[in-house]
Each structure stands twice: as C-alpha cells, then as structure tokens.
Enzyme design. Structure first.
Site, mmCIF file in Angstrom:
data_model
loop_
_atom_site.group_PDB
_atom_site.id
_atom_site.type_symbol
_atom_site.label_atom_id
_atom_site.label_comp_id
_atom_site.label_asym_id
_atom_site.label_seq_id
_atom_site.Cartn_x
_atom_site.Cartn_y
_atom_site.Cartn_z
ATOM 1 N N TYR A 188 0.843 -1.205 0.000
ATOM 2 C CA TYR A 188 0.000 0.000 0.000
ATOM 3 C C TYR A 188 0.872 1.247 0.000
ATOM 4 O O TYR A 188 1.598 1.495 0.962
ATOM 5 C CB TYR A 188 -0.887 -0.081 1.241
ATOM 6 C CG TYR A 188 -1.756 1.096 1.588
ATOM 7 C CD1 TYR A 188 -2.272 1.960 0.630
ATOM 8 C CD2 TYR A 188 -2.123 1.311 2.916
ATOM 9 C CE1 TYR A 188 -3.101 3.010 0.979
ATOM 10 C CE2 TYR A 188 -2.963 2.354 3.279
ATOM 11 C CZ TYR A 188 -3.439 3.204 2.306
ATOM 12 O OH TYR A 188 -4.266 4.233 2.671
ATOM 13 N N HIS A 213 -2.144 7.457 -0.244
ATOM 14 C CA HIS A 213 -2.329 8.244 0.986
ATOM 15 C C HIS A 213 -1.007 8.530 1.693
ATOM 16 O O HIS A 213 -0.941 8.548 2.929
ATOM 17 C CB HIS A 213 -3.307 7.532 1.937
ATOM 18 C CG HIS A 213 -4.647 7.294 1.304
ATOM 19 N ND1 HIS A 213 -5.168 6.043 1.103
ATOM 20 C CD2 HIS A 213 -5.541 8.168 0.776
ATOM 21 C CE1 HIS A 213 -6.343 6.148 0.493
ATOM 22 N NE2 HIS A 213 -6.589 7.425 0.280
#
Ligand code: ADP
Ligand code: SF4
Length: 730
Positions: free
Chosen positions: A170, A173
């Site tokens: 990930y 963000h």
C-alpha cells in the site's frame, strides 16, 4: 427481473495474477472500526458484501508491524498468529460467498503515531508528519531498509496463511512506499533518493520480495496515488505517476489507483458537497494507457451507467468502491437482478469516515442503518424478521427517523400509517438539500420514498398520509392504531439557547423581522438585509452552509462562532474546501466570540476566553476569575441564530400524560424516535427509527436491546504467548 444487457460488461470475470475476480465490482480497502480486534464485526461486515455480489473485498489498512501503529485510530493488524486467526474469520466468510479477500499491507512512517506500541517509525528521511500531531520518523539506513522490507515479506506470508487471495503493498495516501517515491518526503542522496529510478527503488524492491514470497499463491496489488494534487515537487501523474506504473507493472497483478494524500484525503474520498461521481478520472485515466495489468479506480460510483462508461471508455477495468459498498452492500446483486431503483445510493456525506477520523468507534452510515450492526446486533440490510403481532402502527413524522421506521415495519409485514403534515417524505432534510452542494443528500429521502411507496402497495391496510393537518394527541388516541411512534423531529432554537450558556440570549427572538432561524432562511419569504451576522454555537454544517448560501446571494456575511466552526467537518473531510470556499466568498469569521445580548440592529459580542486565567475563591455570588471585559457591539441588518436545536416532543409528552386513556383506546405503547428524542446526526436519527422497527415487540422497546461486545475476556489467552496470568518480569 434479469439485468439490463447494457451492464453486461460489469459482470465479466477478470484475471488478476493467479486469481480470478468473478465480476468488476470491487470493495477497495476502507476502515470500519473492526481491524483485527473485532473479528466478528470484520467477518460479518465484509462477507455481507460477498453475499451482495462484490467480487473482491478488502480489509482496511492493515499494519504489518508494531512500528506502524495508528492508535488512536483503528487499523487492522497482521502482526502475529492471533491476528492471522482473527482475520481468517473474515477470509473464510468471504470465500463462503465466492468472492476474493484482500489485505492492504500498511506501513505508515511518520504518519503512524505509535501511541500503543511506543515504537519510533522509520521513513526515507526524517520529517515531522503534516497529518499526525507531534510525530517524527527516523531516517532509514540501508540495514533499516532491508529490515522494513522484511516486515512486508513476513506480513505477506502471514496474510497468505490467513487465507487472503490479494496482498497489497500500500503506497497511496502518502504511506511508506510513496514517501520514498515523493521528493516532498524523500531528501536522500544515496541510491534510494534523487532520480525517479532511485526514489522508486524501495517500492519496486518491496514488490519483488513480496512477489517472490507469495506471488504464486496470491495476487499482488499495489495502491498508488498517481497524483498527490500539490503540483511540482510532489507526485504528478504525467511526470512520475505514469513512469512509475511502467516501471512496476511487471511486478503487479492489479493496480488500484487514486489521487491525493493523507493530510487531505478528502480529495480521494471526495464529499458530494464538492465532488461528483467519477471526479478522479482526469488523473487516473492515464494509467490504463501504460499499464498492461488490470486497473481499478474509485470515485463514489453508484450509478451503473457511469460504471459501464468507465469500463467501456477504457478508464479502468474494475469499479472500485468503498462508500457505495457501505451504503448498499447488495449494489452488484441489485444491478444483476434488474433492481436498480432499489439501490441505496451513497450520499457522499462522509459520516462513515468521520468515525475513523474520531478514533475507535464502529463505522456508521447515514443511508444504511445496518452498517456496523451486522455482527453485534445481527442486522442484515436486506432481510427482516417477520412481524410477530398483528398490531397496526401509526408513525407520526416522515423525516429520516419516521420514514426509516415505517420502511422497516413494512418490510417486516406490519400495517403502517405514516403521517405527516408536510407534502413530502424527508422532514428537515427537504430543507437541508437546498443548501449549496448538499443536493445528493436527497438520495436519503428518495430511497425511503421509493421503498415506502412500493411496500405500501403490497400492504393493503397501510397508508401514506402526507399533507395532513398537524395531528393532535386527541386524534392519536382515537386513531385506532395499537402502537404509535412519535418521530416529530427537532427545530432550531428561536431564542438563542446554546451549548455555552444553556440559556436563551437576552433579546434573541426569531419572530422579529430582522432575526432568523436556519429554517426561516431556507424557507425564504422573510427578506434579509445586506449585512448578515450568523451567530453560531453548532459544530457541523449549518452555519458554514448558510454563510455560503447568503454570500452567494450577495450578502456581506460575518460568522460569529463561540465553538470551533465546522469542527465535525474535519472528520467528514469537508473542512479544508469548506474553509477555502468561505475564504473565496469573503465571509468574515470572528472565531472564539459569542453573544451576551441582542438589540435592534446590533448584538453585543465577547471573546470567550476574555476572563482572567487565574482563579481564586471570592465567596458566593462572585466569579472566581476576573470578569470578562471584552464586550463590544457589532451591527447587523439581519441576524441568523444557529445556536442550537430542541426536540419537538410535545405530542409525546401529552400522550404520556394521558397514558391512563391508552387501554380504553386500544393503544398498547407509544414510542419516541429520532430527533424528537434528542437532536442528532441524520445517521443516528435513521438508526433510531430502524432500531425501534426491528425491536418493536420487545417489552421495553423504547430502550435498545443489548448488543454483542467483542471484548477480550479474562481467561481467554492473549497473543503472543498464550498466557492470561499476570506475569511480571523477573
Ligand atoms: P427526524 O430527523 O427525527 O426524522 P425531522 O425533523 O426530519 O425529524 O422530521 C420530522 C417530521 O415530523 C417533519 O416532516 C414534520 O412535518 C413532521 N411533524 C412534526 N409534528 C407533526 C404533527 N403534529 N403532525 C404531523 N407531522 C408532524
Ligand atoms: Fe455514503 Fe454517507 Fe453512508 Fe458514507 S455515511 S457510505 S458517505 S451515505
């Protein structure tokens, strides 16, 4: 009914590495407040979406190591065998409905405050987080880089053991891989900093290692913010964005792309107030042009026409969704079954997100009262227990609480009369949706209107009674219903009563021609002057929305606020753009000020911190601080009082006072629901009506039944170690 063939493309399977998604509906990672600590909640919430037709369903961000600990917020964790066991409940439940389960492996760097683990996070360079308070990371040396990459590999193996089909690295963000990629964070001069090739090295190597460890058994996904939306010096899609995708494409089975960063992640999870469906396409559309692997994108997609267009126009292969899957976990099934008008369309209000931003509480949803209640209350969004009595129910008030209560009672097979003096279902929401940017909140009313009308047609004795004279206690007693629900809502105070003084403000009176409640401004009809002062003691959207509305209409607006203006909008991610909006409309804000009295054309304001900072005992009748001497007068042509709300519970009080007459009139019980009980969020008013409808046969249905609590129970071993005795270090 069968699905419309024009949506066929959304139901074509697609391969991602060694796995196959059965269609193009994919629940991207999103927080719910379950993590690994509430395995029942996690398993029930996610598997319901598998039952509802989604092909891929993910955890929220899932920490790979205690060095990435987001306490006070709640992430999933895959730190040890206990987490493997808890998350396996989720993957098993998802697999039982034929979908794939994904885990979003997360390392936060300086954005993880580590308040529980008390570890020091590591990052590409040392910096203070622009998102988290008082959190710095330590700059990694080459040994650190190997060690942290090892965390990803170990976590990937545990994820595979937990039954996950899709393993993410990930990087959206602004989490660790993107911190290496972005020159905003990465100030290194070694082979992990400088050129794009060097900045991409950490991410590429991590993907290689994870792929090597589990790539033959799991699909490898990566989440990438292809543009952080800050221009040069950050990630821009046509510069580093597409180049990175070209470099990493051979290592990835699935690209999950979005925009924005963590400090302003409302640019990704865009509130409907500012962004329409599909708002990320101008940035994310570039990725399909270079990626050879399947690409998925998000953008609050709820409309199957729009979703089809996204796939057929080649902007993405797969429709990613978080909020639409919360508002309606059965969205794919409803499209498949040709029931598009039964979809509970996400409003884009971001109240679901607000709970993650606040910290630990379970997620709630304005549209879907069952969200977060699947495991603990056993609520299924599409199935309802059959009515156990033949009682007819009169519901007074067709706002969010009353209309939801009526809908669920009808689903259960009750005879319902839904009564309102207004011409339309929706209550106060009918006014709210006319405020700037809030039109999409009207989907809340539309869904209930459609469903109540449909269900009433099937229920011959039931009746939708709109545009009636206001009902009285006498009429309710004579009405003939066995049960009565009073859902008469709340209104804004006309006398300035507020949360600071808990008293009216001398001189405040919205019956005067120059003073207004929000309802009066929304209804129109009472003329407003040029200079408008909005006096605010409410922490959510009403005061800034009215300021925007009035400034747009050409008024000079001053906001006098005794509480942090729009405080709750931080949690719904609406705050930054709301402030930009007020700034560009030249709305003047007087923060930390409130009002002591009002006279014709002027109000006396004071600084709320204007008393002395030292306190001493001065005897009865004397303030223990120096008296506030900051009062001054400001003038207005019109004054809007956004000072507080009160329940409209008069009918309920009158009926309670006449409880002796209930039995002779055939009334068994009278309940209070929604804002009439206490003013609250639309989500909570809706929940209140829903809850009462599910539990109306209970002996004391006014009070909720207890819910299942997933707490650690003494005697059950804690992980790691398996012991539950108190054991001190020797
Ligand atoms: P909530 O958010 O709790 O659902 P709302 O204020 O949105 O509450 O809705 C309350 C509804 O109740 C409004 O539509 C209002 O017209 C209706 N109402 C209030 N009092 C009466 C009454 N005496 N008779 C009929 N309808 C009423
Ligand atoms: Fe959509 Fe609002 Fe529900 Fe979130 S809370 S899923 S934004 S309706």
């Amino acid at each position: 009914m069968a699905r419309d063939p024009k949506y066929d493309v959304l139901f074509q399977p697609i391969d991602i590495g060694p796995k196959r998604l059965r269609n193009r509906f994919y629940q991207v990672p999103h927080c719910i407040g379950a993590g690994s600590d509430k395995p029942g909640f996690q398993a029930a919430h996610r598997s319901l979406k598998a039952e509802g037709g989604w092909a891929g369903i993910n955890t929220e961000y899932c920490s790979i190591h205690p060095e990435s600990d987001d306490t006070h917020r709640l992430s999933a964790r895959i730190w040890d065998e206990g987490d493997v066991r808890n998350l396996k409940a989720m993957t098993d439940a998802i697999h039982a409905h034929g979908a794939l389960a994904g885990v979003e492996m997360w390392y936060g760097g300086a954005h993880a405050p580590c308040m529980e683990s008390r570890e020091a996070p590591r990052g590409p360079s040392q910096y203070a987080s622009e998102f988290e308070t008082l959190t710095y990371c330590r700059e990694m040396d080459l040994d650190d880089i190997r060690e942290v990459q090892g965390y990803y590999v170990d976590a990937a193996k545990r994820s595979r053991d937990a039954g996950f089909d899709i393993v993410y690295v990930y990087g959206a963000h602004s989490y660790l891989p993107l911190q290496f990629l972005s020159p905003y964070y990465n100030k290194r001069s070694d082979k992990y900093g400088g050129s794009l090739e060097n900045r991409a090295r950490f991410w590429i190597e991590t993907l290689e290692k994870v792929r090597h460890a589990v790539g033959s058994e799991c699909a490898i996904a990566t989440r990438f913010a292809v543009d952080t939306l800050y221009g040069p010096g950050h990630i821009e899609v046509e510069r580093d964005g597409i180049k990175f995708v070209e470099m990493a494409d051979p290592l990835v089975d699935l690209w999950d792309v979005d925009v924005g960063d963590i400090a302003e992640w409302g640019e990704d999870a865009g509130p409907s107030r500012f962004y329409p469906q599909g708002h990320q396409v101008p940035w994310t559309r570039f990725i399909k042009q270079v990626a050879k692997k399947p690409v998925l994108g998000v953008g609050r997609y709820t409309d199957p026409e729009k979703m089809t267009e996204i796939v057929t126009k080649g902007y993405a292969d797969i429709i990613g969704a978080a909020r639409p899957s919360i508002a309606d976990p059965f969205l794919p099934r409803k499209i498949e079954e040709g029931r598009v008008d039964d979809i509970r369309v996400c409003l884009g209000c971001n109240v679901c997100i607000s709970r993650w931003e606040i910290g630990g509480p379970p997620m709630i949803c304005t549209q879907n009262a069952t969200a977060g209640e699947e495991y603990r209350r056993g609520w299924h969004p599409e199935r309802f227990p059959k009515a156990t009595t033949k009682d007819a129910v009169l519901v007074v008030g067709a706002g969010p609480a009353g209309s939801e209560c009526a809908r669920v009672l009808l689903e259960r097979g009750y005879t319902v009369h839904l009564y309102d003096s207004a011409e339309k279902i929706g209550g106060h929401l009918n006014g709210v949706v006319t405020l700037p940017g809030l039109g999409e909140w009207g989907y809340h009313r539309d869904y209930r209107e459609t469903q109540v009308v449909k269900l009433m047609k099937k229920s011959k004795q039931s009746q939708l009674m709109l545009g009636q004279v206001p009902i009285t206690a006498d009429r309710i007693l004579a009405y003939g219903a066995e049960k009565v629900v009073i859902a008469t809502g709340s209104n804004w105070n006309t006398d300035g009563t507020n949360c600071l003084s808990h008293e009216p403000i001398p001189g405040a009176d919205a019956s005067q021609p120059d003073q207004f409640t929000p309802e009066q401004v929304i209804a129109g009809g009472k003329p407003l002057g040029k200079r408008v002062v909005i006096l605010n003691a409410d922490p959510y959207f009403m005061a800034p929305s009215l300021a925007e509305k009035l400034a747009l209409a050409g008024h000079e607006v001053t906001l006098v606020s005794g509480v942090h203006l729009a405080h709750y909008m931080h949690f719904t991610l609406e705050y930054p753009n709301m402030m930009r909006r007020l700034h560009e409309l030249h709305v003047h804000e007087m923060g930390d000020h409130f009002c002591s009295k009002i006279e014709k054309g002027r109000l006396q304001v004071y600084h709320i911190w204007g008393e002395g900072s030292k306190r001493s005992y001065r005897g009865p009748g004397a303030l223990p601080r120096n008296v506030n001497g900051t009062q001054r007068w400001i003038e207005f042509d019109s004054l809007v009082l956004v000072t507080g709300r009160h329940s409209e519970d008069g009918l309920h009080r009158q009926l309670k006072a006449r409880s002796g007459e209930w039995a002779t009139n055939g009334i068994k019980s009278v309940f209070l629901a929604g804002d009439a009980e206490a003013p609250r969020l639309i989500a909570d008013a809706t929940f209140s009506g829903h809850r009462l409808a599910r539990e109306i046969e209970e002996a004391n249905a006014q009070r909720p039944k207890p819910y299942r609590r997933e707490t650690a129970v003494w005697g059950a071993p804690h992980m790691p170690g398996g012991s539950f005795e108190i054991v001190y270090q020797k």
